[in-house]
Design an enzyme around this catalytic site. Structure first.
Site, mmCIF file in Angstrom:
data_model
loop_
_atom_site.group_PDB
_atom_site.id
_atom_site.type_symbol
_atom_site.label_atom_id
_atom_site.label_comp_id
_atom_site.label_asym_id
_atom_site.label_seq_id
_atom_site.Cartn_x
_atom_site.Cartn_y
_atom_site.Cartn_z
ATOM 1 N N ASP A 161 -8.413 18.688 43.687
ATOM 2 C CA ASP A 161 -7.529 17.530 43.735
ATOM 3 C C ASP A 161 -7.677 16.756 45.050
ATOM 4 O O ASP A 161 -7.545 15.536 45.069
ATOM 5 C CB ASP A 161 -6.076 17.976 43.578
ATOM 6 C CG ASP A 161 -5.805 18.559 42.197
ATOM 7 O OD1 ASP A 161 -6.642 18.352 41.293
ATOM 8 O OD2 ASP A 161 -4.772 19.239 42.020
ATOM 9 N N GLY A 162 -7.962 17.466 46.125
ATOM 10 C CA GLY A 162 -8.143 16.801 47.411
ATOM 11 C C GLY A 162 -9.307 15.834 47.416
ATOM 12 O O GLY A 162 -9.293 14.830 48.142
ATOM 13 N N ASN A 257 -0.548 10.371 46.521
ATOM 14 C CA ASN A 257 0.400 11.467 46.281
ATOM 15 C C ASN A 257 1.755 11.216 46.935
ATOM 16 O O ASN A 257 2.732 10.963 46.254
ATOM 17 C CB ASN A 257 -0.167 12.797 46.768
ATOM 18 C CG ASN A 257 -0.711 13.652 45.638
ATOM 19 O OD1 ASN A 257 -0.686 13.254 44.477
ATOM 20 N ND2 ASN A 257 -1.198 14.826 45.962
ATOM 21 N N ASP A 287 14.559 19.389 57.249
ATOM 22 C CA ASP A 287 13.179 19.488 57.717
ATOM 23 C C ASP A 287 12.405 18.194 57.520
ATOM 24 O O ASP A 287 11.346 18.004 58.114
ATOM 25 C CB ASP A 287 12.448 20.624 56.984
ATOM 26 C CG ASP A 287 12.797 21.985 57.566
ATOM 27 O OD1 ASP A 287 13.536 22.019 58.571
ATOM 28 O OD2 ASP A 287 12.352 23.003 57.016
#
Length: 416
Positions: A161-162, A257, A287
């Site tokens: 996917d990267g 994304n 966070d």
């Protein structure tokens, strides 16, 4: 939701609206959206009425239309001649598939193949004398230095996917159709298997294949560069404690994304303000926060507790990361709204932002991040169709709703 003036000027394909057959947006075409089914759902349009007297305010620049995902098909106005091959760097398992594919494209299909220069610097490729004759025919480029946006007809990705995310980052405006082979670890966005690559590539070149338009986020980062203005005294000595002056620096990204704003290495909670169309809607204390596309809803966002959204749904998802509040749930807002993220005035520390896991940078007081839906989506070629491919990825990659089935209850068991 489409804006007519933006699409007709910026999107390199033709869009036919079934609800208005006379409306066609045209430009130099990489692909055309045609319709295969006879059924399609429609949202409100300017001619839609609601009851005997109510109707939408007429606006010729915007027509809302809900399209059947299975009706999106790819075709070519002219046969494709050039292809960009993206290969995952430093992966020995991809060397043989890469060589086979490139030989097939150059010698079998007589196509112009674009390859990134750092891919050919791999000793396993540069040192292969049998492959040298093929590499001489390649056109090479370098990331962030060479513009190939108007040279490539379609893209083939070899990896996970990267690799698809990286291919998207190479095109800051119009993106050619992308065919992604599953040769990585997860493969949620890569539906094709390499075993039958020749027949599958031939089918893409011939056209009439299903596609899914994966929306992207247009992100603008405005940074305040605070610098000390040096002063010189009467003796010509430069003083370092001069006045402070600021200059603004703007950067823009296309994100497939998600945009992630987090607290970085600090031990304090992040404290950022979230604006929607200019109105403060909340302050994120935790966070961090994830702003994702429907494609990114199955990535970092789902790990943080968000829902999974089909890529055809026009939406932007806002997901807090470990919020210090039990009531802070992920929300989905309409595509096209403008989000703005800034460090709160009373924040104890700075924040950090990344775009699809890349270009990570610090956000300080006075900096701002503006996010909205891009008018340049990523046309991802499907193995079957957008719906079936997505649910197969959920089942195979994420094991969605996998459990042991309940035993059958016989009539004798019911008596007890």
């Amino acid at each position: 939701i489409f804006e007519q003036d933006e699409i007709s000027l910026k999107m390199p394909w033709s869009l036919h609206l079934r609800s208005c057959p006379t409306t066609v947006f045209t430009c130099e075409c990489f692909f055309i959206l045609s319709f295969r089914r006879t059924q399609s759902l429609h949202g409100p349009s300017p001619v839609t009425t609601f009851g005997p007297k109510a109707c939408m305010l007429q606006n010729p620049h915007a027509v809302m239309h809900i399209q059947d995902p299975a009706s999106q098909r790819l075709t070519w106005n002219k046969p494709p001649k050039s292809v960009l091959v993206i290969k995952k760097i430093r992966d020995a398992s991809l060397l043989q598939p890469f060589k086979e594919l490139c030989m097939f494209l150059t010698e079998g299909k007589n196509m112009i193949v674009y390859v990134e220069k750092k891919v050919l610097e791999d000793p396993a490729i540069s040192g292969d004398e049998n492959f040298a004759a093929v590499t001489k025919k390649f056109c090479t480029f370098r990331e962030d230095l060479d513009d190939i946006s108007n040279r490539v007809d379609f893209i083939i990705c070899l990896g996970g996917d990267g690799t698809l995310l990286y291919a998207s980052s190479l095109f800051q405006e119009s993106v050619p159709p992308v065919m992604a082979f599953h040769l990585g670890s997860l493969g949620f966005l890569t539906p094709f298997k390499f075993d039958m690559y020749q027949s599958q590539v031939n089918q893409i070149i011939e056209g009439n294949t299903a596609i899914v338009l994966r929306s992207r986020l247009k992100v603008r980062v405005l940074k305040e560069n605070w610098e000390k203005k040096a002063r010189v005294d009467e003796k010509g000595i430069i003083l370092t404690n001069g006045d402070i002056e600021s200059s603004r620096k703007a950067m823009q990204y296309q994100v497939l994304n998600e945009v992630v704003v987090d607290r970085g290495p600090s031990s304090y909670l992040s404290n950022v303000d979230l604006f929607l169309d200019g109105h403060l809607i909340t302050t994120v204390q935790g966070d961090g926060v994830i702003v994702s596309t429907p494609t990114g809803s199955t990535a970092y966002a789902v790990a943080a507790g968000a829902s999974m959204i089909h890529p055809n749904v026009p939406a932007i998802m806002i997901t807090p990361i470990c919020p210090h509040s039990l009531s802070f749930r992920p929300i989905v807002v309409p595509a096209g709204v403008e989000l703005k993220i800034m460090l709160s005035r009373d924040a104890r520390n700075t924040a950090w932002v990344s775009f699809d896991g890349r270009k990570r940078q610090e956000i300080c007081h006075g900096d701002s991040i503006t996010i909205t839906t891009s008018c340049f989506p990523v046309p991802s070629i499907c193995f079957r169709d957008p719906v079936n491919d997505w649910f197969e990825s959920l089942a195979e990659c994420l094991h969605w709703n996998v459990r042991k089935k309940q035993n059958y209850l016989s009539s004798e068991d019911e008596e007890f």
